[in-house]
Write a protein that holds these residues in place. Structure first.
Motif, PDB file in Angstrom:
ATOM      1  N   ASP A  35       0.845  -1.187   0.000  1.00 47.90           N
ATOM      2  CA  ASP A  35       0.000   0.000   0.000  1.00 47.90           C
ATOM      3  C   ASP A  35       0.878   1.233   0.000  1.00 47.90           C
ATOM      4  OD1 ASP A  35      -1.945   1.835   0.201  1.00 47.90           O
ATOM      5  OD2 ASP A  35      -2.584   1.324   2.243  1.00 47.90           O
ATOM      6  N   LEU A  36       0.941   1.908  -1.166  1.00 47.39           N
ATOM      7  CA  LEU A  36       1.736   3.128  -1.302  1.00 47.39           C
ATOM      8  C   LEU A  36       0.854   4.366  -1.340  1.00 47.39           C
ATOM      9  CD1 LEU A  36       4.448   2.024  -3.842  1.00 47.39           C
ATOM     10  CD2 LEU A  36       4.546   2.016  -1.351  1.00 47.39           C
ATOM     11  N   SER A  37      -0.448   4.226  -1.008  1.00 45.64           N
ATOM     12  CA  SER A  37      -1.324   5.382  -1.042  1.00 45.64           C
ATOM     13  C   SER A  37      -0.901   6.412   0.007  1.00 45.64           C
ATOM     14  CB  SER A  37      -2.774   4.948  -0.804  1.00 45.64           C
ATOM     15  OG  SER A  37      -2.873   4.291   0.453  1.00 45.64           O
ATOM     16  N   VAL A  38      -0.325   5.944   1.119  1.00 46.70           N
ATOM     17  CA  VAL A  38       0.190   6.840   2.140  1.00 46.70           C
ATOM     18  C   VAL A  38       1.703   6.838   2.023  1.00 46.70           C
ATOM     19  CG1 VAL A  38       0.324   7.341   4.597  1.00 46.70           C
ATOM     20  CG2 VAL A  38      -1.743   6.303   3.638  1.00 46.70           C
ATOM     21  N   PRO A  39       2.354   7.967   1.650  1.00 45.87           N
ATOM     22  CA  PRO A  39       3.799   7.973   1.435  1.00 45.87           C
ATOM     23  C   PRO A  39       4.549   7.686   2.716  1.00 45.87           C
ATOM     24  CG  PRO A  39       2.944  10.208   1.423  1.00 45.87           C
ATOM     25  CD  PRO A  39       1.761   9.294   1.449  1.00 45.87           C
ATOM     26  N   LEU A  40       5.756   7.079   2.544  1.00 42.58           N
ATOM     27  CA  LEU A  40       6.596   6.786   3.693  1.00 42.58           C
ATOM     28  C   LEU A  40       7.138   8.077   4.277  1.00 42.58           C
ATOM     29  CD1 LEU A  40       8.666   3.733   2.433  1.00 42.58           C
ATOM     30  CD2 LEU A  40       6.905   3.728   4.178  1.00 42.58           C
ATOM     31  N   GLN A  41       7.174   8.115   5.599  1.00 38.45           N
ATOM     32  CA  GLN A  41       7.773   9.258   6.267  1.00 38.45           C
ATOM     33  C   GLN A  41       9.293   9.099   6.243  1.00 38.45           C
ATOM     34  OE1 GLN A  41       6.014  11.849   7.336  1.00 38.45           O
ATOM     35  NE2 GLN A  41       4.127  10.849   6.675  1.00 38.45           N
ATOM     36  N   GLY A  42      10.031  10.217   6.330  1.00 34.63           N
ATOM     37  CA  GLY A  42      11.487  10.166   6.341  1.00 34.63           C
ATOM     38  C   GLY A  42      12.000   9.376   7.521  1.00 34.63           C
ATOM     39  N   VAL A  43      13.177   8.820   7.361  1.00 34.63           N
ATOM     40  CA  VAL A  43      13.745   7.988   8.413  1.00 34.63           C
ATOM     41  C   VAL A  43      15.271   8.104   8.335  1.00 34.63           C
ATOM     42  CG1 VAL A  43      13.914   5.907   7.001  1.00 34.63           C
ATOM     43  CG2 VAL A  43      13.663   5.692   9.467  1.00 34.63           C
ATOM     44  N   TYR A  44      15.904   7.918   9.472  1.00 33.88           N
ATOM     45  CA  TYR A  44      17.359   7.914   9.505  1.00 33.88           C
ATOM     46  C   TYR A  44      17.875   6.525   9.129  1.00 33.88           C
ATOM     47  CZ  TYR A  44      18.027  12.528  11.594  1.00 33.88           C
ATOM     48  OH  TYR A  44      18.076  13.877  11.814  1.00 33.88           O
ATOM     49  N   LEU A  45      18.713   6.454   8.086  1.00 37.45           N
ATOM     50  CA  LEU A  45      19.338   5.211   7.661  1.00 37.45           C
ATOM     51  C   LEU A  45      20.842   5.433   7.488  1.00 37.45           C
ATOM     52  CD1 LEU A  45      16.854   3.992   4.883  1.00 37.45           C
ATOM     53  CD2 LEU A  45      16.968   3.216   7.257  1.00 37.45           C
ATOM     54  N   ASN A  46      21.597   4.366   7.604  1.00 39.50           N
ATOM     55  CA  ASN A  46      23.036   4.434   7.347  1.00 39.50           C
ATOM     56  C   ASN A  46      23.272   4.340   5.842  1.00 39.50           C
ATOM     57  OD1 ASN A  46      23.716   4.557  10.112  1.00 39.50           O
ATOM     58  ND2 ASN A  46      23.450   2.341  10.265  1.00 39.50           N
ATOM     59  N   LYS A  47      24.034   5.294   5.310  1.00 38.99           N
ATOM     60  CA  LYS A  47      24.241   5.387   3.861  1.00 38.99           C
ATOM     61  C   LYS A  47      25.726   5.362   3.539  1.00 38.99           C
ATOM     62  CE  LYS A  47      24.985   9.067   1.864  1.00 38.99           C
ATOM     63  NZ  LYS A  47      25.147  10.408   1.270  1.00 38.99           N
ATOM     64  N   ALA A  48      26.081   4.699   2.426  1.00 38.15           N
ATOM     65  CA  ALA A  48      27.460   4.688   1.928  1.00 38.15           C
ATOM     66  C   ALA A  48      27.427   4.663   0.406  1.00 38.15           C
ATOM     67  CB  ALA A  48      28.232   3.488   2.469  1.00 38.15           C
ATOM     68  N   LYS A  49      28.203   5.535  -0.211  1.00 42.59           N
ATOM     69  CA  LYS A  49      28.330   5.554  -1.667  1.00 42.59           C
ATOM     70  C   LYS A  49      29.606   4.814  -2.040  1.00 42.59           C
ATOM     71  CE  LYS A  49      28.115   8.654  -5.673  1.00 42.59           C
ATOM     72  NZ  LYS A  49      28.011  10.068  -6.132  1.00 42.59           N
ATOM     73  N   ILE A  50      29.479   3.727  -2.818  1.00 49.55           N
ATOM     74  CA  ILE A  50      30.635   2.883  -3.120  1.00 49.55           C
ATOM     75  C   ILE A  50      31.078   2.972  -4.568  1.00 49.55           C
ATOM     76  CG2 ILE A  50      30.077   1.260  -1.284  1.00 49.55           C
ATOM     77  CD1 ILE A  50      28.875  -0.583  -3.364  1.00 49.55           C
ATOM     78  N   ALA A  51      30.344   3.667  -5.422  1.00 49.86           N
ATOM     79  CA  ALA A  51      30.748   3.809  -6.823  1.00 49.86           C
ATOM     80  C   ALA A  51      30.079   5.035  -7.414  1.00 49.86           C
ATOM     81  CB  ALA A  51      30.406   2.565  -7.645  1.00 49.86           C
ATOM     82  N   GLU A  52      30.784   5.688  -8.334  1.00 54.39           N
ATOM     83  CA  GLU A  52      30.230   6.832  -9.052  1.00 54.39           C
ATOM     84  C   GLU A  52      30.598   6.709 -10.522  1.00 54.39           C
ATOM     85  OE1 GLU A  52      30.168  11.734  -8.993  1.00 54.39           O
ATOM     86  OE2 GLU A  52      31.356  10.605  -7.520  1.00 54.39           O
ATOM     87  N   GLY A  53      29.590   6.580 -11.368  1.00 52.12           N
ATOM     88  CA  GLY A  53      29.832   6.414 -12.800  1.00 52.12           C
ATOM     89  C   GLY A  53      30.564   5.128 -13.131  1.00 52.12           C
ATOM     90  N   GLY A  54      30.388   4.092 -12.314  1.00 50.50           N
ATOM     91  CA  GLY A  54      31.054   2.817 -12.543  1.00 50.50           C
ATOM     92  C   GLY A  54      32.435   2.735 -11.921  1.00 50.50           C
ATOM     93  N   LYS A  55      32.954   3.836 -11.363  1.00 48.48           N
ATOM     94  CA  LYS A  55      34.274   3.842 -10.744  1.00 48.48           C
ATOM     95  C   LYS A  55      34.122   3.645  -9.250  1.00 48.48           C
ATOM     96  CE  LYS A  55      38.525   6.547 -10.445  1.00 48.48           C
ATOM     97  NZ  LYS A  55      39.188   7.836 -10.800  1.00 48.48           N
TER      98      LYS A  55
END
Length: 479
Positions: free
Chosen positions: A77-97
């Motif tokens: 059920d996506l009729s009610v949008p998800l509220q923001g949440v704190y998650l751990n994020k890491a970027k491991i590649a940019e443009g395939g590099k």
């Protein structure tokens, strides 16, 4: 609101043939008859709802989407949008590099076709953020979202790979939270990729022909969980990447085929030599081949070097022991290989150690040494003989068994070294010093599998012995 709706319905009931439905739905026309058993007739523009459970009757007055549980693909059920949440994020590649993985906490907000990463939750409500505080935006169109275990040692990690080749990792210790976000992000990416975004209008509403919507919903099979790819690489499944890969492989095959044709059609070395395009070398050429080509029994370059050393270098300190300038020696070698006119008395060859260095290099670069391979062991055994007369006879016999170019070159060289020893007071060279220089230069085993130190000791002893007994071994005849 419920009271207003009931009032409207009661008012509409007084009007013949028309019932006003709730706001946002299509009116129903009712045929008024005297018979209470006749059915109502409705237009096809109604939204027919999906039954929540088998056997449950469809209510004709509940047309709100949230009541009918009409959502995105997969049944969430996506009729009610998800509220923001704190998650751990890491970027491991940019443009395939690939990039270094750096985990940070971010306030994650899911948009219609993108994902926003804020540093803090309060920044979401700020309209004009400073450039340094603006959120990172991830385009979910064409992106893939999967669980991953090989990209991090943490638990509950999902990987987002965008169409542009960027790769992100999202993680939370709370599995229900990260699972809900994984499903929502994946559905958003799939919907954005297929172009079936939400229509303009009230959020949560989806308008369509009831028959078309019903057939689409009933024809959808239950979602089957795809196997997790163990090693996903950026742009691996990109259609543009596949096209480029195919074209690149075709180009490589074409280049290989052209090279094969060129190699098969190119003239042989003998043909190039006959046409004069490739000249035979002097350095690195077998001594028998070189003498046969020159029509001599001693290479011309050896004679020139010995003559020049005897003319102005017999008294030079450390002759044959001191090294000359390597760059100048290589220049001399190049001129000899090109068969250019050579004058060793020229000022550029003023240093006599350049000439002696070129002479030693000539012997070192022979494909087979001046003492041929097949005679190496025999010379080693001869030097072990204790009786001096027998030793001289055995060594002289071996020397005379050598091919004529080897024998004559060796004879000329050792006579020249005898002249060096005659000026030992000036040049400070001894028989032992000369043997150390020329031992590994004039002879070496074909397969040096034994003790190198032992072989070198025998090499030096053989050269020193032949140098001392050169008159007995070679005689007094001129070469």
């Amino acid at each position: 609101m419920a009271g207003t709706r009931i009032t409207n319905m009661q008012t509409a009931a007084k009007q013949p043939g028309l019932v006003l439905p709730p706001h946002g739905t299509v009116p129903m026309r009712i045929k008024t008859t005297n018979s209470s058993g006749e059915r109502l007739s409705q237009t096809k523009s109604m939204v027919i709802t999906e039954p929540e459970a088998p056997g449950k009757p469809i209510s004709r007055h509940r047309r709100n989407q949230s009541q009918h549980n009409i959502g995105g693909p997969g049944g969430a059920d996506l009729s009610v949008p998800l509220q923001g949440v704190y998650l751990n994020k890491a970027k491991i590649a940019e443009g395939g590099k690939k990039q270094r993985k750096n985990w940070t906490s971010a306030w994650v907000v899911l948009g219609s076709d993108h994902l926003l990463f804020y540093k803090e939750s309060k920044q979401e409500t700020v309209v004009n953020l400073k450039p340094g505080n603006r959120p990172d935006e991830v385009d979910l169109r064409g992106a893939s979202v999967e669980w991953t275990k090989d990209k991090s040692s943490r638990k509950h990690v999902i990987q987002i790979t965008t169409y542009a080749g960027d790769e992100y990792l999202l993680q939370s210790d709370d599995f229900p939270t990260i699972s809900k976000w994984r499903d929502a992000i994946k559905q958003t990416a799939d919907r954005s990729c297929s172009g079936a975004g939400r229509p303009m209008g009230r959020p949560g509403m989806q308008r369509s022909n009831s028959t078309e919507y019903l057939s689409r919903r009933t024809s959808e099979a239950p979602a089957v969980k795809e196997p997790k790819p163990e090693h996903r690489r950026s742009l691996m499944f990109s259609p543009a990447k596949l096209k480029h890969s195919a074209s690149d492989s075709a180009d490589k095959n074409g280049v290989k085929n052209r090279l094969k044709k060129f190699i098969s059609r190119r003239p042989s070395m003998k043909t190039l030599q006959e046409k004069g395009l490739i000249k035979d070398r002097v350095f690195g050429c077998h001594i028998l081949t070189l003498c046969s080509r020159e029509g001599t029994t001693v290479p011309k370059f050896i004679r020139l070097c010995i003559q020049e050393v005897e003319r102005r270098g017999l008294q030079s300190d450390g002759i044959y022991r001191v090294s000359g300038n390597l760059a100048t020696i290589q220049k001399l070698r190049f001129m000899v290989d090109q068969e250019e006119e050579l004058n060793l008395g020229d000022s550029q060859w003023e240093d006599i150690h350049v000439i002696t260095g070129a002479l030693k290099m000539f012997f070192r670069e022979l494909p087979e040494p001046l003492f041929p391979f097949r005679f190496f062991e025999q010379f080693v055994e001869s030097i072990k003989i204790k009786d001096s007369k027998q030793k001289v006879q055995v060594v002289r016999k071996l020397v005379h068994q050598l091919p004529k170019p080897n024998h004559n070159t060796m004879k000329l060289l050792f006579r020249h070294l005898q002249k060096i020893l005659c000026h030992s007071v000036k040049n400070l060279m001894s028989t032992q010093g000369i043997s150390i220089v020329f031992g590994p230069t004039l002879m070496w085993p074909e397969n040096d599998s034994g003790n190198m130190a032992v072989n070198m000791a025998y090499q030096n002893q053989i050269i020193e012995y032949i140098l001392i007994e050169s008159r007995e071994i070679f005689g007094t005849d001129d070469v």
